[in-house]
Design a protein around this motif. Sequence first.
Motif, mmCIF file in Angstrom:
data_model
loop_
_atom_site.group_PDB
_atom_site.id
_atom_site.type_symbol
_atom_site.label_atom_id
_atom_site.label_comp_id
_atom_site.label_asym_id
_atom_site.label_seq_id
_atom_site.Cartn_x
_atom_site.Cartn_y
_atom_site.Cartn_z
ATOM 1 N N LYS A 10 0.836 -1.205 0.000
ATOM 2 C CA LYS A 10 0.000 0.000 0.000
ATOM 3 C C LYS A 10 0.866 1.250 0.000
ATOM 4 N N ASN A 11 1.940 1.248 0.790
ATOM 5 C CA ASN A 11 2.845 2.399 0.830
ATOM 6 C C ASN A 11 3.562 2.592 -0.504
ATOM 7 N N ILE B 154 2.430 1.754 -3.444
ATOM 8 C CA ILE B 154 1.435 2.298 -4.376
ATOM 9 C C ILE B 154 1.254 3.790 -4.129
ATOM 10 N N THR B 155 1.172 4.169 -2.854
ATOM 11 C CA THR B 155 1.004 5.580 -2.498
ATOM 12 C C THR B 155 2.183 6.418 -3.004
ATOM 13 N N ARG B 156 3.397 5.852 -2.931
ATOM 14 C CA ARG B 156 4.595 6.567 -3.400
ATOM 15 C C ARG B 156 4.697 6.582 -4.923
#
Length: 88
Positions: A12-13, A15-17
């Motif tokens: 998830k992190n 993807i966020t980055r």
Amino acid sequence: MANAQKDAVELKNAITRGEYLLATEVEAEWSDVLSSIRARMLALASDIAQLLPHLSKHDILAIDSAIRDALHEAADALGADGGEAEGK
């Protein structure tokens, strides 16, 4: 279970980055690119007719036909398997 949760948070992190892209976004972008290429290819016969006015209408139609055939062959090569090579 803890490893799976840790992996999910890391994914998830990432993807966020912006380190990963959603497949639907990639597909949409490629669809736009390929549509633009197709449109440009279909305009070639007309461009050639203007650049080479000595060519006959028959010549331009033959060029147009060859371009369309090539585009159809490329589309057929992608086929229903999403572009995977035959036999795989």
